[in-house]
Scaffold this motif. Structure first.
Motif: not given
Length: 72
Positions: A29-48
């Motif tokens: 589970t520590a192989f990619f620690p950035e995957w377990t960090a909190p992510f910023p909310e996606l913007t509308l263009p990113e969601i699209e």
């Protein structure tokens, strides 16, 4: 002169990549620690964009270009 192939011609299945490149899955589970960090909310263009990718993926899957069979 060595023969040059594009990766899509040389490796067509995930199992081939594992064998050719000597890869193996990890369950650390520590192989990619950035995957377990909190992510910023996606913007509308990113969601699209994600929605377009999902639609494209589903289209190719329905056409048989993408297999759900992981044993290939």
């Amino acid at each position: 002169m060595p023969k040059v192939l594009g990766v899509t011609k040389a490796i067509t299945y995930l199992n081939e990549a594992h064998n050719t490149l000597q890869l193996s899955p990890t369950y650390d589970t520590a192989f990619f620690p950035e995957w377990t960090a909190p992510f910023p909310e996606l913007t509308l263009p990113e969601i699209e964009v994600c929605d377009r990718w999902r639609t494209r993926y589903q289209y190719y899957q329905a056409q048989g270009d993408i297999s759900l069979d992981s044993s290939s």
